[in-house]
Design an enzyme around this catalytic site. Structure first.
Site, PDB file in Angstrom:
ATOM      1  N   HIS A 288       0.874  -1.185   0.000  1.00 50.88           N
ATOM      2  CA  HIS A 288       0.000   0.000   0.000  1.00 50.88           C
ATOM      3  C   HIS A 288       0.908   1.231   0.000  1.00 50.88           C
ATOM      4  O   HIS A 288       1.953   1.230   0.651  1.00 50.88           O
ATOM      5  CB  HIS A 288      -0.849  -0.035   1.285  1.00 50.88           C
ATOM      6  CG  HIS A 288      -1.720   1.176   1.466  1.00 50.88           C
ATOM      7  ND1 HIS A 288      -2.743   1.485   0.612  1.00 50.88           N
ATOM      8  CD2 HIS A 288      -1.726   2.145   2.417  1.00 50.88           C
ATOM      9  CE1 HIS A 288      -3.352   2.589   1.033  1.00 50.88           C
ATOM     10  NE2 HIS A 288      -2.745   3.017   2.120  1.00 50.88           N
ATOM     11  N   ASN A 289       0.495   2.287  -0.726  1.00 49.03           N
ATOM     12  CA  ASN A 289       1.320   3.518  -0.769  1.00 49.03           C
ATOM     13  C   ASN A 289       2.793   3.165  -1.025  1.00 49.03           C
ATOM     14  O   ASN A 289       3.691   3.609  -0.310  1.00 49.03           O
ATOM     15  CB  ASN A 289       1.239   4.290   0.560  1.00 49.03           C
ATOM     16  CG  ASN A 289      -0.114   4.970   0.735  1.00 49.03           C
ATOM     17  OD1 ASN A 289      -0.896   5.075  -0.195  1.00 49.03           O
ATOM     18  ND2 ASN A 289      -0.382   5.427   1.940  1.00 49.03           N
ATOM     19  N   GLU A 318       1.093  -0.054  -5.471  1.00 51.38           N
ATOM     20  CA  GLU A 318       0.089   1.005  -5.611  1.00 51.38           C
ATOM     21  C   GLU A 318       0.735   2.279  -6.142  1.00 51.38           C
ATOM     22  O   GLU A 318       1.827   2.649  -5.729  1.00 51.38           O
ATOM     23  CB  GLU A 318      -0.554   1.297  -4.249  1.00 51.38           C
ATOM     24  CG  GLU A 318      -1.725   2.244  -4.392  1.00 51.38           C
ATOM     25  CD  GLU A 318      -2.364   2.612  -3.062  1.00 51.38           C
ATOM     26  OE1 GLU A 318      -3.563   2.913  -3.074  1.00 51.38           O
ATOM     27  OE2 GLU A 318      -1.669   2.615  -2.029  1.00 51.38           O
ATOM     28  N   ASP A 320      -0.437   6.291  -6.819  1.00 51.00           N
ATOM     29  CA  ASP A 320      -1.405   7.395  -6.738  1.00 51.00           C
ATOM     30  C   ASP A 320      -1.006   8.455  -7.753  1.00 51.00           C
ATOM     31  O   ASP A 320       0.043   9.077  -7.589  1.00 51.00           O
ATOM     32  CB  ASP A 320      -1.350   8.040  -5.339  1.00 51.00           C
ATOM     33  CG  ASP A 320      -2.343   7.401  -4.389  1.00 51.00           C
ATOM     34  OD1 ASP A 320      -2.828   6.321  -4.726  1.00 51.00           O
ATOM     35  OD2 ASP A 320      -2.611   7.978  -3.325  1.00 51.00           O
ATOM     36  N   HIS A 333       0.996  11.194  -2.318  1.00 52.34           N
ATOM     37  CA  HIS A 333      -0.211  10.969  -1.522  1.00 52.34           C
ATOM     38  C   HIS A 333      -0.991  12.272  -1.531  1.00 52.34           C
ATOM     39  O   HIS A 333      -0.551  13.263  -0.944  1.00 52.34           O
ATOM     40  CB  HIS A 333       0.179  10.552  -0.101  1.00 52.34           C
ATOM     41  CG  HIS A 333      -0.918   9.849   0.621  1.00 52.34           C
ATOM     42  ND1 HIS A 333      -1.845  10.500   1.387  1.00 52.34           N
ATOM     43  CD2 HIS A 333      -1.252   8.537   0.673  1.00 52.34           C
ATOM     44  CE1 HIS A 333      -2.698   9.618   1.888  1.00 52.34           C
ATOM     45  NE2 HIS A 333      -2.359   8.418   1.468  1.00 52.34           N
ATOM     46  N   GLU A 367      -4.362   4.383  -8.674  1.00 50.32           N
ATOM     47  CA  GLU A 367      -5.314   5.328  -8.065  1.00 50.32           C
ATOM     48  C   GLU A 367      -5.261   6.560  -8.957  1.00 50.32           C
ATOM     49  O   GLU A 367      -4.335   7.361  -8.879  1.00 50.32           O
ATOM     50  CB  GLU A 367      -4.871   5.675  -6.636  1.00 50.32           C
ATOM     51  CG  GLU A 367      -4.910   4.511  -5.667  1.00 50.32           C
ATOM     52  CD  GLU A 367      -6.340   4.133  -5.275  1.00 50.32           C
ATOM     53  OE1 GLU A 367      -7.176   5.043  -5.134  1.00 50.32           O
ATOM     54  OE2 GLU A 367      -6.619   2.925  -5.150  1.00 50.32           O
TER      55      GLU A 367
END
Length: 745
Positions: A288-289, A318, A320, A333, A367
């Site tokens: 994640h992230n 991931e 973003d 983020h 994302e």
């Protein structure tokens, strides 16, 4: 390298300072000091270095690329979460000398056998304690060394050992004398008594005696004499003993401390599972992230996060994406103070590192917060940079009735994201029809599908909305991992396709596990589910992945940058099967009609609970607690924790041993019942007991129950970071008792 070299240590565009680097005489330690003050700043061991990268292969060195040519630059990469060391040499020749030299030394360090590692460890300690650097050690220096090594020894006993080892009677120990002293200090009484139990004369094990030990204690059932022969050849230090096919006490200890004597089944270290089942039948190592290497409010975004995750076998990353300047999408983020990296750099890094640790597919979880224009750029960069690696159509051009296998998707990168319409709409050829649903059972479903297709194209419908907010080029890159909202298991069962995936927050997943455990297991037998941490975890902490794995969720995303029990479980599960990032789920979790519910262990068909008995015998050279007071010695205890279905969750611990981190003896037996052993993970934790505050962490080792070898085994401990801390270990005896079969009439 041993003469020393002046180089620039670079931390940022503005921080570039000269440091003097020198390889020590042991050829295993490098220290560096400030040119200005002459003070030694730091030292590191070659065994801490994972690799050396040449040129501008780090963000820091990229930022000074205009100032320093690539042939003078290199990056030293350490194991674990320790930051890189970015250096600029005075000339290309100097840089090459260090790059080649370091690579050779790393090769030496990684191919050392157990004996060489211990010899090296002894030399390291000798150098640390030899304050006046005269190559000898007086009794005062030895006492200080014992404290450094975590030993609080009675002075008379220490003096007796010292005098026994001082063969030259000079009042000091040098070279070989120190080795004798160390051997006396590390005498393993518990191993010697085990050795004598199987040795008729107490001095050696014959081939047949060793075979008996392997069969009776280690439960090696096949070819024990051949195995005994192999072990003697490999671990017996004496040539004459090898020639006579016997094993000395030294050789026996070497075997027990080796990989073959480890608790982790060596056959499960490599690829040992069937890789030809649908993707949804595997647990998949997921991050994640991924771009963060610190917390998610102010942390630093870095491609290093992707490199580290991929090197650890992570297979779902991931990204973003947000609009950036000059039409360049950026990764960070959103709505926080984290730094930003260009999407192009992330994709280049992915192209370079995706398949270095594992050949199996990587899922890129996108994302997407970009405008239509920059989404076009995302799609273009993915195609241009990844080329053939990016999967842009189904593997056979047909609409899949089930997901392809990791084997079929080798060396492919799959995009997970939103998609306009259905997969069939983008496919040409014989497979582009809607599935044939003419039989009676599916008639109602076909009718419902026609009704939904009608609704989907009406103004204001989800399809219409997707067309307005999603670039077609980006949509076309999504094949097997189309993001769809989760609307309950019934809806999924009647309308979803295997190529669709839902993402759930940890809280939503927990509610479903509680209320509809069996439905959740069934759903995950044919479709992928991704779980992500709650948005409240601003410190990038993690939830326990175990409860998500208990219902078969495949993509359980964790913050890889945050050390702790949760990442230990993740590393423990994925340390098997060649660290390829895929672990096959147990058979009862791959059946769409399974009755299994983790909250009711009796729903798993099969024999009753098994009993796991662990005798915690002793510890060896346990490390000191980080930042502990000078001279402080640990009071170690061992806790064994079981993670699995709720009925199996348990922990037990030994008493603590006062003032002995060097060779503590516990001799305590812990026992556990496992109802669903296929899902159980076992975590061994060593802590420093503290009666006034929380115990301090010393080391741990986690593995899946399926990978445990019974018998007398060593557990080689890992640091908080998940990196090894040789020669720290625990010595245990493991017994696994199956439930009795049905009674005979």
């Amino acid at each position: 390298m041993q003469q020393g070299t002046l180089m620039r240590k670079v931390k940022s565009k503005s921080w570039k300072k000269q440091r003097y680097f020198k390889l020590q005489e042991d050829c295993m330690t490098i220290w560096y000091q400030s040119k200005r003050t002459g003070k030694t700043e730091s030292a590191f061991s070659i065994s801490d270095v994972e690799t050396v990268r040449e040129g501008h292969q780090s963000e820091v060195l990229q930022s000074v690329a205009e100032e320093f040519p690539p042939e003078r630059c290199f990056t030293i990469v350490f194991y674990g979460r320790r930051g890189n060391l970015d250096l600029v040499a005075g000339s290309a020749d100097e840089a090459q000398c260090w790059v080649q030299g370091l690579r050779q030394l790393i090769e030496v360090a990684t191919t050392m056998d157990q004996r060489e590692k211990i010899d090296q460890w002894i030399r390291d300690w000798f150098q640390k304690a030899d304050k006046n650097k005269d190559g000898r050690m007086n009794f005062k220096e030895v006492q200080r060394l014992l404290k450094m090594m975590n030993v609080d020894m009675n002075e008379d006993h220490a003096l007796r050992l010292f005098q026994d080892a001082d063969k030259s009677e000079s009042g000091t120990l040098e070279g070989e004398e120190f080795v004798l002293f160390y051997k006396a200090l590390t005498q393993r009484e518990e191993v010697l008594s085990l050795f004598r139990e199987y040795s008729e004369d107490g001095k050696k094990l014959t081939l047949l005696e060793l075979a008996d030990f392997l069969r009776e204690e280690q439960l090696e059932d096949e070819g024990t004499e051949e195995l005994a022969m192999e072990l003697i050849d490999k671990y017996e230090p004496s040539e004459t003993a090898r020639a006579r096919h016997v094993l000395s006490a030294d050789g026996f200890l070497m075997y027990l401390c080796s990989l073959e004597g480890s608790i982790f089944n060596p056959q499960h270290r490599g690829l040992w599972q069937d890789m030809s089942q649908p993707l949804c039948h595997y647990f998949i190592s997921s991050s994640h992230n991924t771009y963060l290497i610190e917390d998610q409010l102010r942390g630093h975004s870095s491609i290093e996060g992707y490199i580290r995750a991929l090197k650890r076998g992570c297979r779902c990353l991931e990204v973003d994406c947000w609009d950036g300047p000059n039409g360049e999408p950026m990764v960070y983020h959103g709505h926080t103070f984290t730094s930003k990296i260009p999407f192009r750099e992330v994709v280049s890094t992915l192209g370079k590192y995706a398949f270095k640790t594992s050949d199996y597919p990587v899922i890129l979880s996108l994302e997407n917060h970009c405008s239509m224009e920059q989404q076009e750029v995302l799609a273009q960069q993915l195609k241009d940079i990844l080329g053939e690696q990016l999967l842009t159509t189904t593997i056979d051009g047909h609409v899949p009735s089930q997901l392809p296998s990791p084997e079929e998707l080798k060396h492919k990168i799959l995009l997970k994201g939103k998609k306009i319409g259905r997969l069939e709409d983008t496919l040409d050829g014989p497979g582009d029809e809607a599935p044939d649903v003419s039989d009676d059972d599916n008639e109602a479903e076909a009718e419902e599908e026609r009704r939904r297709a009608k609704v989907r194209t009406q103004p204001g419908s989800a399809l219409q909305k997707d067309k307005e907010t999603l670039a077609q080029a980006l949509s076309d890159c999504v094949i097997y991992c189309k993001n769809v909202p989760f609307r309950g298991f019934q809806e999924a069962r009647s309308h979803s396709r295997p190529s669709e995936i839902s993402s759930l927050s940890e809280a939503k997943a927990r509610k479903l596990i509680r209320d509809e455990g069996n439905e959740f297991v069934r759903h995950n037998a044919w479709q992928l589910t991704r779980i992500y941490p709650s948005g409240m975890r601003t410190d990038s902490s993690n939830y326990s992945p175990q409860e998500m794995w208990n219902v078969g969720c495949q993509i359980v995303a964790l913050n890889f940058q945050t050390a702790g029990m949760e990442m230990d479980l993740c590393d423990g599960l994925f340390s098997q099967n060649g660290c390829c990032g895929y672990v096959l789920k147990p058979p009862f979790m791959r059946d769409k009609e399974t009755l299994f519910n983790p909250s009711d262990p009796s729903s798993r068909e099969g024999p009753g609970p098994i009993t796991l008995t662990i005798q915690v015998i002793s510890g060896q050279q346990l490390p000191k607690v980080a930042n502990s007071k000078e001279g402080a010695i640990i009071d170690p205890l061992v806790r064994v924790e079981i993670y699995g279905v709720p009925a199996d969750q348990a922990h037990q611990e030994t008493k603590y041993i006062e003032n002995n981190g060097f060779n503590p003896r516990w001799d305590e037996t812990l026992q556990f019942q496992l109802h669903v052993p296929e899902l159980a993970l076992i975590r061994f934790v060593v802590e420093d007991y503290d009666k006034t505050s929380r115990n301090d962490f010393v080391g741990q080792f986690t593995l899946a129950f399926a990978n445990i070898k019974p018998g007398y085994r060593h557990i080689h401990l890992l640091s908080k970071d998940g990196t090894s801390i040789p020669p720290s270990s625990l010595f245990v005896h493991i017994r696994i008792t199956e439930p009795p079969g049905p009674e005979q009439d």
